[in-house]
Design a protein around this motif. Structure first.
Motif, mmCIF file in Angstrom:
data_model
loop_
_atom_site.group_PDB
_atom_site.id
_atom_site.type_symbol
_atom_site.label_atom_id
_atom_site.label_comp_id
_atom_site.label_asym_id
_atom_site.label_seq_id
_atom_site.Cartn_x
_atom_site.Cartn_y
_atom_site.Cartn_z
ATOM 1 N N LEU A 146 0.831 -1.204 0.000
ATOM 2 C CA LEU A 146 0.000 0.000 0.000
ATOM 3 C C LEU A 146 0.868 1.257 0.000
ATOM 4 N N SER A 147 2.037 1.201 0.609
ATOM 5 C CA SER A 147 2.919 2.371 0.669
ATOM 6 C C SER A 147 3.365 2.844 -0.709
ATOM 7 N N ALA A 148 3.234 1.990 -1.741
ATOM 8 C CA ALA A 148 3.598 2.399 -3.095
ATOM 9 C C ALA A 148 2.586 3.392 -3.672
ATOM 10 N N SER A 149 1.396 3.442 -3.080
ATOM 11 C CA SER A 149 0.392 4.416 -3.515
ATOM 12 C C SER A 149 0.722 5.771 -2.893
ATOM 13 N N VAL A 150 0.836 6.791 -3.718
ATOM 14 C CA VAL A 150 1.226 8.122 -3.256
ATOM 15 C C VAL A 150 -0.023 8.935 -2.920
ATOM 16 N N LEU A 151 -0.026 9.552 -1.726
ATOM 17 C CA LEU A 151 -1.115 10.436 -1.325
ATOM 18 C C LEU A 151 -0.822 11.828 -1.876
ATOM 19 N N GLU A 152 -1.694 12.302 -2.756
ATOM 20 C CA GLU A 152 -1.449 13.549 -3.476
ATOM 21 C C GLU A 152 -2.541 14.570 -3.186
ATOM 22 N N GLY A 153 -2.141 15.838 -3.161
ATOM 23 C CA GLY A 153 -3.107 16.938 -3.125
ATOM 24 C C GLY A 153 -3.649 17.284 -1.766
ATOM 25 N N ALA A 163 0.171 10.285 5.371
ATOM 26 C CA ALA A 163 0.748 8.933 5.285
ATOM 27 C C ALA A 163 -0.353 7.904 5.486
ATOM 28 N N TRP A 164 -0.072 6.666 5.034
ATOM 29 C CA TRP A 164 -0.983 5.558 5.299
ATOM 30 C C TRP A 164 -0.831 5.113 6.745
ATOM 31 N N VAL A 165 -1.933 4.723 7.361
ATOM 32 C CA VAL A 165 -1.855 4.217 8.733
ATOM 33 C C VAL A 165 -1.027 2.937 8.777
ATOM 34 N N ASP A 166 -1.231 2.047 7.795
ATOM 35 C CA ASP A 166 -0.428 0.826 7.694
ATOM 36 C C ASP A 166 -0.021 0.649 6.236
ATOM 37 N N GLY A 167 1.132 1.175 5.876
ATOM 38 C CA GLY A 167 1.595 1.094 4.501
ATOM 39 C C GLY A 167 2.145 -0.249 4.110
ATOM 40 N N ASN A 168 2.248 -1.190 5.066
ATOM 41 C CA ASN A 168 2.815 -2.509 4.769
ATOM 42 C C ASN A 168 1.760 -3.527 4.332
ATOM 43 N N LEU A 169 0.540 -3.073 4.128
ATOM 44 C CA LEU A 169 -0.514 -3.983 3.698
ATOM 45 C C LEU A 169 -0.327 -4.367 2.233
ATOM 46 N N SER A 170 -0.617 -5.630 1.928
ATOM 47 C CA SER A 170 -0.607 -6.116 0.544
ATOM 48 C C SER A 170 -2.038 -6.517 0.202
ATOM 49 N N LEU A 171 -2.622 -5.834 -0.770
ATOM 50 C CA LEU A 171 -4.045 -5.999 -1.077
ATOM 51 C C LEU A 171 -4.240 -6.746 -2.385
#
Length: 334
Positions: A146-153, A163-171
Protein backbone atom coordinates in the motif's frame (compact mmCIF):
# COMPACT_ATOMS: atom_id res chain seq x y z
CA UNK A 1 -5.94 15.16 89.91
CA UNK A 2 -8.70 16.88 87.96
CA UNK A 3 -8.81 19.89 85.70
CA UNK A 4 -9.75 22.98 87.59
CA UNK A 5 -11.12 25.32 84.97
CA UNK A 6 -13.93 26.50 87.22
CA UNK A 7 -16.37 26.60 84.34
CA UNK A 8 -16.26 26.09 80.55
CA UNK A 9 -13.10 24.41 79.24
CA UNK A 10 -10.97 26.94 77.32
CA UNK A 11 -10.12 26.48 73.61
CA UNK A 12 -6.42 25.87 73.36
CA UNK A 13 -4.23 26.96 70.45
CA UNK A 14 -0.94 25.28 69.61
CA UNK A 15 1.80 26.17 72.05
CA UNK A 16 2.65 25.71 75.77
CA UNK A 17 0.02 26.45 78.42
CA UNK A 18 0.03 26.35 82.27
CA UNK A 19 -3.38 24.97 83.07
CA UNK A 20 -5.00 24.75 86.53
CA UNK A 21 -5.50 21.39 88.14
CA UNK A 22 -6.82 20.33 91.53
CA UNK A 23 -5.58 17.54 93.72
CA UNK A 24 -8.50 15.99 95.53
CA UNK A 25 -7.43 13.57 98.34
CA UNK A 26 -9.38 10.42 98.85
CA UNK A 27 -9.70 11.15 102.55
CA UNK A 28 -11.15 14.64 102.60
CA UNK A 29 -11.61 14.51 106.41
CA UNK A 30 -7.87 14.41 106.96
CA UNK A 31 -6.51 16.34 103.94
CA UNK A 32 -7.43 19.46 102.10
CA UNK A 33 -7.60 19.80 98.35
CA UNK A 34 -4.60 21.39 96.59
CA UNK A 35 -4.66 23.88 93.71
CA UNK A 36 -1.72 23.81 91.29
CA UNK A 37 -0.87 24.06 87.56
CA UNK A 38 0.51 21.72 84.92
CA UNK A 39 2.40 22.58 81.71
CA UNK A 40 0.50 21.39 78.63
CA UNK A 41 1.95 21.47 75.07
CA UNK A 42 -0.65 21.68 72.29
CA UNK A 43 0.63 20.50 68.88
CA UNK A 44 -0.53 21.78 65.48
CA UNK A 45 -3.20 19.59 63.90
CA UNK A 46 -2.88 17.39 60.82
CA UNK A 47 -5.10 18.33 57.92
CA UNK A 48 -6.35 16.51 54.81
CA UNK A 49 -6.80 17.81 51.29
CA UNK A 50 -9.97 17.08 49.35
CA UNK A 51 -9.40 17.25 45.58
CA UNK A 52 -12.00 16.03 43.08
CA UNK A 53 -10.64 17.45 39.80
CA UNK A 54 -10.27 14.77 37.07
CA UNK A 55 -6.94 15.32 35.29
CA UNK A 56 -6.65 11.89 33.64
CA UNK A 57 -7.54 13.16 30.15
CA UNK A 58 -7.03 16.80 29.30
CA UNK A 59 -6.21 18.43 25.98
CA UNK A 60 -3.70 21.04 24.87
CA UNK A 61 -5.40 24.43 25.17
CA UNK A 62 -7.64 23.41 28.09
CA UNK A 63 -7.82 25.58 31.24
CA UNK A 64 -9.06 23.97 34.46
CA UNK A 65 -9.87 25.76 37.69
CA UNK A 66 -8.38 23.61 40.45
CA UNK A 67 -10.67 23.01 43.43
CA UNK A 68 -8.59 21.30 46.13
CA UNK A 69 -9.70 22.27 49.65
CA UNK A 70 -8.28 21.92 53.16
CA UNK A 71 -8.38 23.70 56.55
CA UNK A 72 -5.85 26.24 55.30
CA UNK A 73 -5.07 28.01 52.03
CA UNK A 74 -4.16 25.68 49.11
CA UNK A 75 -1.55 26.57 46.50
CA UNK A 76 -0.54 24.60 43.37
CA UNK A 77 2.67 23.70 41.57
CA UNK A 78 3.45 21.98 38.25
CA UNK A 79 6.21 19.41 37.77
CA UNK A 80 6.77 20.71 34.22
CA UNK A 81 5.82 24.28 33.43
CA UNK A 82 6.32 23.63 29.69
CA UNK A 83 3.38 21.20 29.78
CA UNK A 84 1.12 22.93 32.31
CA UNK A 85 1.38 26.42 33.73
CA UNK A 86 -0.24 27.35 37.04
CA UNK A 87 -1.75 30.80 37.62
CA UNK A 88 -3.32 31.02 41.08
CA UNK A 89 -5.80 28.14 40.95
CA UNK A 90 -5.88 27.86 37.15
CA UNK A 91 -4.04 25.08 35.29
CA UNK A 92 -3.28 26.03 31.66
CA UNK A 93 -2.28 23.03 29.52
CA UNK A 94 0.29 24.08 26.93
CA UNK A 95 1.48 20.90 25.18
CA UNK A 96 1.04 17.12 25.22
CA UNK A 97 2.81 14.99 27.79
CA UNK A 98 2.63 13.57 31.30
CA UNK A 99 2.82 15.96 34.22
CA UNK A 100 2.15 16.02 37.98
CA UNK A 101 0.27 18.84 39.72
CA UNK A 102 0.83 19.29 43.45
CA UNK A 103 -1.73 20.83 45.81
CA UNK A 104 -0.21 22.09 49.06
CA UNK A 105 -2.22 23.14 52.08
CA UNK A 106 -0.14 25.82 53.84
CA UNK A 107 0.85 25.71 57.47
CA UNK A 108 -0.73 28.24 59.85
CA UNK A 109 -0.96 28.70 63.61
CA UNK A 110 -3.32 25.74 63.94
CA UNK A 111 -2.39 23.21 61.22
CA UNK A 112 0.71 21.69 59.71
CA UNK A 113 1.34 21.83 55.96
CA UNK A 114 0.36 18.84 53.82
CA UNK A 115 0.57 17.99 50.11
CA UNK A 116 -1.41 15.91 47.59
CA UNK A 117 -0.27 15.05 44.04
CA UNK A 118 -2.36 14.32 40.95
CA UNK A 119 -0.96 12.93 37.67
CA UNK A 120 -2.28 14.49 34.47
CA UNK A 121 -2.08 13.18 30.91
CA UNK A 122 -2.25 15.96 28.34
CA UNK A 123 -3.29 14.95 24.83
CA UNK A 124 -2.76 16.89 21.59
CA UNK A 125 -5.65 19.07 20.54
CA UNK A 126 -8.11 17.65 18.03
CA UNK A 127 -8.87 20.68 15.91
CA UNK A 128 -11.74 20.70 13.43
CA UNK A 129 -10.56 21.84 10.02
CA UNK A 130 -6.89 20.99 10.61
CA UNK A 131 -7.01 19.22 7.22
CA UNK A 132 -8.53 21.60 4.72
CA UNK A 133 -8.27 19.30 1.69
CA UNK A 134 -7.98 15.54 1.87
CA UNK A 135 -5.54 13.79 -0.49
CA UNK A 136 -6.24 11.27 -3.23
CA UNK A 137 -4.24 8.06 -3.78
CA UNK A 138 -2.45 6.95 -6.92
CA UNK A 139 -3.28 3.51 -8.31
CA UNK A 140 -1.00 0.56 -7.58
CA UNK A 141 -0.60 -2.92 -9.02
CA UNK A 142 -1.23 -6.23 -7.30
CA UNK A 143 1.97 -7.32 -5.57
CA UNK A 144 2.90 -3.79 -4.47
CA UNK A 145 2.54 -2.68 -0.85
CA UNK A 146 0.00 0.00 0.00
CA UNK A 147 2.92 2.37 0.67
CA UNK A 148 3.60 2.40 -3.10
CA UNK A 149 0.39 4.42 -3.51
CA UNK A 150 1.23 8.12 -3.26
CA UNK A 151 -1.11 10.44 -1.32
CA UNK A 152 -1.45 13.55 -3.48
CA UNK A 153 -3.11 16.94 -3.12
CA UNK A 154 -3.64 16.99 0.64
CA UNK A 155 -3.63 20.41 2.37
CA UNK A 156 -3.51 21.17 6.12
CA UNK A 157 -3.50 24.40 8.14
CA UNK A 158 -0.28 23.44 9.96
CA UNK A 159 2.99 21.82 8.93
CA UNK A 160 2.98 18.04 8.68
CA UNK A 161 2.71 15.09 6.29
CA UNK A 162 0.11 12.68 4.96
CA UNK A 163 0.75 8.93 5.29
CA UNK A 164 -0.98 5.56 5.30
CA UNK A 165 -1.86 4.22 8.73
CA UNK A 166 -0.43 0.83 7.69
CA UNK A 167 1.59 1.09 4.50
CA UNK A 168 2.82 -2.51 4.77
CA UNK A 169 -0.51 -3.98 3.70
CA UNK A 170 -0.61 -6.12 0.54
CA UNK A 171 -4.05 -6.00 -1.08
CA UNK A 172 -5.73 -8.11 -3.71
CA UNK A 173 -6.87 -6.41 -6.88
CA UNK A 174 -9.92 -4.21 -6.37
CA UNK A 175 -11.05 -0.86 -4.94
CA UNK A 176 -10.61 -0.16 -1.23
CA UNK A 177 -11.17 2.60 1.31
CA UNK A 178 -8.04 2.55 3.46
CA UNK A 179 -7.09 4.51 6.58
CA UNK A 180 -4.66 7.38 6.07
CA UNK A 181 -3.65 10.13 8.44
CA UNK A 182 -2.23 13.61 8.68
CA UNK A 183 0.74 13.73 11.07
CA UNK A 184 1.39 17.28 12.36
CA UNK A 185 5.01 18.33 12.70
CA UNK A 186 4.22 19.50 16.25
CA UNK A 187 2.66 16.37 17.72
CA UNK A 188 2.88 17.87 21.21
CA UNK A 189 0.32 20.47 20.12
CA UNK A 190 -1.93 18.81 17.54
CA UNK A 191 -3.47 15.37 17.29
CA UNK A 192 -3.17 13.18 14.22
CA UNK A 193 -6.17 13.29 11.89
CA UNK A 194 -7.31 9.88 10.61
CA UNK A 195 -9.50 9.56 7.51
CA UNK A 196 -10.25 7.16 4.65
CA UNK A 197 -8.96 7.35 1.08
CA UNK A 198 -10.06 5.36 -1.96
CA UNK A 199 -7.23 3.36 -3.52
CA UNK A 200 -7.38 1.19 -6.64
CA UNK A 201 -5.26 -1.97 -6.88
CA UNK A 202 -4.98 -3.04 -10.50
CA UNK A 203 -4.42 -6.64 -11.66
CA UNK A 204 -0.81 -7.43 -12.44
CA UNK A 205 0.32 -8.43 -15.94
CA UNK A 206 1.45 -11.99 -16.65
CA UNK A 207 2.89 -13.99 -19.54
CA UNK A 208 2.86 -17.64 -20.60
CA UNK A 209 5.93 -19.43 -21.87
CA UNK A 210 6.42 -22.98 -23.15
CA UNK A 211 9.36 -24.98 -21.84
CA UNK A 212 9.69 -26.82 -25.16
CA UNK A 213 11.58 -26.34 -28.40
CA UNK A 214 9.44 -25.88 -31.53
CA UNK A 215 8.40 -28.03 -33.30
CA UNK A 216 7.65 -31.26 -31.46
CA UNK A 217 7.12 -34.61 -33.15
CA UNK A 218 4.93 -36.99 -31.15
CA UNK A 219 4.50 -40.67 -31.91
CA UNK A 220 1.18 -42.42 -31.62
CA UNK A 221 1.07 -44.24 -28.31
CA UNK A 222 3.15 -41.64 -26.51
CA UNK A 223 1.83 -39.23 -23.91
CA UNK A 224 3.20 -35.68 -23.76
CA UNK A 225 3.53 -33.71 -20.52
CA UNK A 226 2.53 -30.13 -21.34
CA UNK A 227 4.88 -27.62 -19.74
CA UNK A 228 3.51 -24.12 -20.25
CA UNK A 229 4.03 -21.86 -17.23
CA UNK A 230 2.66 -18.43 -16.28
CA UNK A 231 4.89 -15.77 -14.74
CA UNK A 232 2.18 -15.26 -12.10
CA UNK A 233 2.78 -18.77 -10.82
CA UNK A 234 -0.91 -19.61 -11.32
CA UNK A 235 -1.99 -22.86 -12.91
CA UNK A 236 -2.20 -22.92 -16.70
CA UNK A 237 -5.15 -24.54 -18.51
CA UNK A 238 -5.06 -26.05 -22.02
CA UNK A 239 -7.35 -26.42 -25.01
CA UNK A 240 -6.86 -28.08 -28.44
CA UNK A 241 -8.19 -27.31 -31.89
CA UNK A 242 -8.82 -30.86 -33.10
CA UNK A 243 -10.07 -33.54 -30.73
CA UNK A 244 -9.92 -36.13 -33.50
CA UNK A 245 -6.11 -35.85 -33.62
CA UNK A 246 -5.51 -35.75 -29.84
CA UNK A 247 -7.23 -35.34 -26.50
CA UNK A 248 -6.28 -33.71 -23.21
CA UNK A 249 -6.10 -35.27 -19.77
CA UNK A 250 -5.39 -32.29 -17.52
CA UNK A 251 -1.88 -31.20 -18.51
CA UNK A 252 -1.17 -34.27 -20.66
CA UNK A 253 -1.60 -34.56 -24.43
CA UNK A 254 -2.72 -37.99 -25.68
CA UNK A 255 -2.34 -38.58 -29.47
CA UNK A 256 -5.25 -40.27 -31.26
CA UNK A 257 -4.35 -40.03 -34.95
CA UNK A 258 -1.66 -38.81 -37.35
CA UNK A 259 -1.71 -35.04 -38.03
CA UNK A 260 -1.05 -31.63 -36.56
CA UNK A 261 -2.82 -30.47 -33.40
CA UNK A 262 -2.58 -27.01 -31.84
CA UNK A 263 -2.53 -26.80 -28.05
CA UNK A 264 -3.37 -23.39 -26.56
CA UNK A 265 -2.16 -22.48 -23.05
CA UNK A 266 -4.42 -20.08 -21.11
CA UNK A 267 -4.36 -18.34 -17.72
CA UNK A 268 -7.41 -16.27 -16.74
CA UNK A 269 -5.74 -14.32 -13.92
CA UNK A 270 -8.12 -15.41 -11.16
CA UNK A 271 -6.63 -16.22 -7.77
CA UNK A 272 -9.23 -17.56 -5.37
CA UNK A 273 -12.12 -15.08 -5.73
CA UNK A 274 -9.88 -12.19 -6.78
CA UNK A 275 -8.91 -11.12 -10.30
CA UNK A 276 -5.34 -10.41 -9.25
CA UNK A 277 -3.78 -10.80 -12.70
CA UNK A 278 -4.68 -9.65 -16.17
CA UNK A 279 -5.61 -12.70 -18.29
CA UNK A 280 -2.48 -13.82 -20.08
CA UNK A 281 -2.21 -13.69 -23.85
CA UNK A 282 -2.87 -17.30 -24.98
CA UNK A 283 0.20 -19.05 -26.37
CA UNK A 284 -0.16 -21.81 -28.99
CA UNK A 285 2.07 -24.78 -29.67
CA UNK A 286 1.78 -27.11 -32.65
CA UNK A 287 2.47 -30.80 -32.18
CA UNK A 288 2.94 -33.14 -35.15
CA UNK A 289 1.71 -36.66 -34.50
CA UNK A 290 3.21 -39.46 -36.64
CA UNK A 291 3.12 -43.24 -36.78
CA UNK A 292 6.01 -45.01 -35.13
CA UNK A 293 6.87 -47.07 -38.31
CA UNK A 294 10.45 -45.93 -38.88
CA UNK A 295 12.18 -49.12 -37.79
CA UNK A 296 9.92 -51.32 -39.96
CA UNK A 297 10.52 -49.18 -43.08
CA UNK A 298 14.26 -49.13 -42.61
CA UNK A 299 14.47 -52.90 -42.41
CA UNK A 300 13.21 -52.96 -45.98
CA UNK A 301 15.30 -50.02 -47.26
CA UNK A 302 18.62 -50.20 -45.42
CA UNK A 303 21.33 -52.85 -45.29
CA UNK A 304 22.20 -52.19 -41.66
CA UNK A 305 19.19 -50.59 -39.89
CA UNK A 306 20.81 -50.89 -36.44
CA UNK A 307 23.02 -47.92 -37.30
CA UNK A 308 20.09 -45.57 -37.93
CA UNK A 309 19.24 -42.73 -35.53
CA UNK A 310 16.59 -40.03 -35.29
CA UNK A 311 17.22 -36.31 -35.78
CA UNK A 312 15.18 -33.15 -36.32
CA UNK A 313 16.13 -31.16 -39.42
CA UNK A 314 14.30 -28.04 -40.61
CA UNK A 315 11.49 -28.77 -38.19
CA UNK A 316 10.99 -32.39 -39.33
CA UNK A 317 11.86 -35.70 -37.74
CA UNK A 318 14.27 -37.62 -40.03
CA UNK A 319 16.24 -40.86 -39.87
CA UNK A 320 19.98 -40.79 -40.52
CA UNK A 321 21.67 -43.97 -41.71
CA UNK A 322 25.14 -43.64 -43.18
CA UNK A 323 25.01 -41.08 -45.96
CA UNK A 324 21.23 -41.38 -46.43
CA UNK A 325 18.42 -39.39 -44.82
CA UNK A 326 14.88 -40.81 -44.60
CA UNK A 327 11.57 -39.33 -43.56
CA UNK A 328 9.58 -40.84 -40.68
CA UNK A 329 7.71 -43.13 -43.05
CA UNK A 330 10.93 -44.58 -44.45
CA UNK A 331 11.04 -42.60 -47.69
CA UNK A 332 14.54 -41.55 -48.69
CA UNK A 333 15.10 -37.79 -48.84
CA UNK A 334 18.68 -37.92 -50.15
Amino acid sequence: FVWNFGGEQPELIPGEHNLPILFVPDNKELYASLDTTVLVTVLKGQQAITWNDDLSHVTVGDTIFLTASANTEVIYESSDIEIVEIEDNRAIFLKAGAVTIYAQALEDEYYLSTMLAKDATVYPAEIDGLVTQYPTATEITYGQLLSASVLEGGVASVEGEFAWVDGNLSLSAGTYYMQACFIPAELDLYAEVVFYVEVVVNPAPQEITWELEVPVIVFLGDTVQLTAVATSGLEVSYSIDNEEIATLDGDKLIPLAVGDVTVVANQDGKEDEFQNYIPAEPVSYVFTIVKNEVETSLEQLLINPTKAYKQIRNGQMVIICGEHVYNVLGGMIK
